[in-house]
Design a protein around this motif. Structure first.
Motif, PDB file in Angstrom:
ATOM      1  N   SER A 161       0.851  -1.183   0.000  1.00  0.00           N
ATOM      2  CA  SER A 161       0.000   0.000   0.000  1.00  0.00           C
ATOM      3  C   SER A 161       0.888   1.235   0.000  1.00  0.00           C
ATOM      4  N   ILE A 162       0.601   2.151  -0.926  1.00  0.00           N
ATOM      5  CA  ILE A 162       1.369   3.388  -1.060  1.00  0.00           C
ATOM      6  C   ILE A 162       0.440   4.555  -0.757  1.00  0.00           C
ATOM      7  N   ALA A 163       0.801   5.389   0.201  1.00  0.00           N
ATOM      8  CA  ALA A 163       0.005   6.575   0.532  1.00  0.00           C
ATOM      9  C   ALA A 163       0.881   7.817   0.330  1.00  0.00           C
ATOM     10  N   LEU A 164       0.517   8.624  -0.658  1.00  0.00           N
ATOM     11  CA  LEU A 164       1.262   9.856  -0.949  1.00  0.00           C
ATOM     12  C   LEU A 164       0.546  11.050  -0.341  1.00  0.00           C
ATOM     13  N   ARG A 165       1.285  11.807   0.449  1.00  0.00           N
ATOM     14  CA  ARG A 165       0.757  13.036   1.033  1.00  0.00           C
ATOM     15  C   ARG A 165       1.789  14.125   0.808  1.00  0.00           C
ATOM     16  N   ASP A 166       1.385  15.129   0.022  1.00  0.00           N
ATOM     17  CA  ASP A 166       2.301  16.193  -0.363  1.00  0.00           C
ATOM     18  C   ASP A 166       3.513  15.576  -1.060  1.00  0.00           C
ATOM     19  N   ASP A 167       4.700  15.783  -0.561  1.00  0.00           N
ATOM     20  CA  ASP A 167       5.910  15.219  -1.167  1.00  0.00           C
ATOM     21  C   ASP A 167       6.507  14.114  -0.317  1.00  0.00           C
ATOM     22  N   VAL A 168       5.649  13.420   0.441  1.00  0.00           N
ATOM     23  CA  VAL A 168       6.097  12.368   1.346  1.00  0.00           C
ATOM     24  C   VAL A 168       5.262  11.118   1.092  1.00  0.00           C
ATOM     25  N   VAL A 169       5.904   9.963   1.168  1.00  0.00           N
ATOM     26  CA  VAL A 169       5.203   8.699   0.945  1.00  0.00           C
ATOM     27  C   VAL A 169       5.272   7.837   2.202  1.00  0.00           C
ATOM     28  N   GLU A 170       4.159   7.152   2.465  1.00  0.00           N
ATOM     29  CA  GLU A 170       4.093   6.161   3.544  1.00  0.00           C
ATOM     30  C   GLU A 170       3.800   4.818   2.885  1.00  0.00           C
ATOM     31  N   ILE A 171       4.575   3.817   3.232  1.00  0.00           N
ATOM     32  CA  ILE A 171       4.483   2.506   2.591  1.00  0.00           C
ATOM     33  C   ILE A 171       4.110   1.460   3.631  1.00  0.00           C
ATOM     34  N   SER A 172       3.138   0.616   3.283  1.00  0.00           N
ATOM     35  CA  SER A 172       2.756  -0.505   4.134  1.00  0.00           C
ATOM     36  C   SER A 172       2.807  -1.763   3.285  1.00  0.00           C
ATOM     37  N   LEU A 173       3.334  -2.845   3.863  1.00  0.00           N
ATOM     38  CA  LEU A 173       3.401  -4.090   3.118  1.00  0.00           C
ATOM     39  C   LEU A 173       3.359  -5.278   4.043  1.00  0.00           C
ATOM     40  N   LYS A 174       2.913  -6.409   3.469  1.00  0.00           N
ATOM     41  CA  LYS A 174       2.842  -7.670   4.208  1.00  0.00           C
ATOM     42  C   LYS A 174       3.809  -8.645   3.544  1.00  0.00           C
ATOM     43  N   ILE A 175       4.616  -9.294   4.388  1.00  0.00           N
ATOM     44  CA  ILE A 175       5.626 -10.204   3.852  1.00  0.00           C
ATOM     45  C   ILE A 175       5.490 -11.599   4.458  1.00  0.00           C
ATOM     46  N   ILE A 176       6.079 -12.548   3.760  1.00  0.00           N
ATOM     47  CA  ILE A 176       6.223 -13.909   4.258  1.00  0.00           C
ATOM     48  C   ILE A 176       7.722 -14.121   4.455  1.00  0.00           C
ATOM     49  N   ILE A 177       8.110 -14.539   5.657  1.00  0.00           N
ATOM     50  CA  ILE A 177       9.532 -14.743   5.919  1.00  0.00           C
ATOM     51  C   ILE A 177       9.876 -16.230   5.826  1.00  0.00           C
ATOM     52  N   LYS A 178      11.153 -16.505   5.618  1.00  0.00           N
ATOM     53  CA  LYS A 178      11.641 -17.887   5.588  1.00  0.00           C
ATOM     54  C   LYS A 178      11.793 -18.370   7.020  1.00  0.00           C
ATOM     55  N   SER A 179      11.495 -19.644   7.252  1.00  0.00           N
ATOM     56  CA  SER A 179      11.644 -20.195   8.602  1.00  0.00           C
ATOM     57  C   SER A 179      13.115 -20.161   9.007  1.00  0.00           C
ATOM     58  N   GLY A 180      13.337 -20.040  10.307  1.00  0.00           N
ATOM     59  CA  GLY A 180      14.704 -19.991  10.822  1.00  0.00           C
ATOM     60  C   GLY A 180      15.256 -18.589  10.947  1.00  0.00           C
ATOM     61  N   ASN A 181      14.471 -17.576  10.548  1.00  0.00           N
ATOM     62  CA  ASN A 181      14.909 -16.184  10.644  1.00  0.00           C
ATOM     63  C   ASN A 181      14.134 -15.473  11.742  1.00  0.00           C
ATOM     64  N   LYS A 182      14.759 -14.492  12.370  1.00  0.00           N
ATOM     65  CA  LYS A 182      14.073 -13.692  13.379  1.00  0.00           C
ATOM     66  C   LYS A 182      13.184 -12.681  12.665  1.00  0.00           C
ATOM     67  N   ALA A 183      11.910 -12.715  12.979  1.00  0.00           N
ATOM     68  CA  ALA A 183      10.930 -11.857  12.307  1.00  0.00           C
ATOM     69  C   ALA A 183      11.274 -10.377  12.463  1.00  0.00           C
ATOM     70  N   ILE A 184      11.661  -9.977  13.653  1.00  0.00           N
ATOM     71  CA  ILE A 184      11.964  -8.559  13.898  1.00  0.00           C
ATOM     72  C   ILE A 184      13.167  -8.108  13.079  1.00  0.00           C
ATOM     73  N   THR A 185      14.194  -8.932  13.032  1.00  0.00           N
ATOM     74  CA  THR A 185      15.394  -8.579  12.265  1.00  0.00           C
ATOM     75  C   THR A 185      15.079  -8.451  10.785  1.00  0.00           C
ATOM     76  N   VAL A 186      14.328  -9.410  10.249  1.00  0.00           N
ATOM     77  CA  VAL A 186      13.967  -9.363   8.832  1.00  0.00           C
ATOM     78  C   VAL A 186      13.112  -8.126   8.552  1.00  0.00           C
ATOM     79  N   ALA A 187      12.131  -7.854   9.395  1.00  0.00           N
ATOM     80  CA  ALA A 187      11.250  -6.697   9.197  1.00  0.00           C
ATOM     81  C   ALA A 187      12.036  -5.388   9.252  1.00  0.00           C
ATOM     82  N   GLU A 188      12.974  -5.273  10.182  1.00  0.00           N
ATOM     83  CA  GLU A 188      13.792  -4.058  10.268  1.00  0.00           C
ATOM     84  C   GLU A 188      14.663  -3.889   9.024  1.00  0.00           C
TER      85      GLU A 188
END
Length: 115
Positions: A57-84
């Motif tokens: 999801s892309i939300a443009l406001r003035d000259d700034v963008v906010e991005i939202s997305l949903k991901i699938i991670i590979k098993s064996g990885n730390k979710a927080i580290t991958v997301a960061e």
């Protein structure tokens, strides 16, 4: 569409689909990411020709963008580290390729892929 400031007279706009493509490529290049969550299709989507951006999801406001997305991670990885890492990679790629400021990148870990 986001307007980009430039020094030559005229207008320059960047489509949300272009920003979504940049996001998709930078997410896919991030270690630990299996994929972006596929979008659900409606009957209308079958007749309207539009690039499938998945769960981006892309939300443009003035000259700034906010991005939202949903991901699938590979098993064996730390979710927080991958997301960061996804947040950092997406912000860097969008800002460097478009010149548009990214205010935030919201990442939802929607699933884990067990290979």
């Amino acid at each position: 569409m986001a307007e980009v400031k430039k020094s030559i007279p005229g207008s320059l706009k960047i489509s949300e689909d272009v920003i979504a493509s940049i996001v998709r490529n930078s997410v896919n290049d991030t270690d630990g990411v299996y994929s972006i969550l596929p979008s659900t299709k409606t009957i209308k989507d079958l007749f309207v020709k539009k690039e499938d951006t998945g769960a981006i999801s892309i939300a443009l406001r003035d000259d700034v963008v906010e991005i939202s997305l949903k991901i699938i991670i590979k098993s064996g990885n730390k979710a927080i580290t991958v997301a960061e890492n996804v947040q950092a990679n997406v912000k860097s790629a969008v800002q460097s390729m478009t010149g548009i400021a990214v205010s935030r990148v919201n990442v939802i870990v929607a699933d884990i892929a067990f290979e």
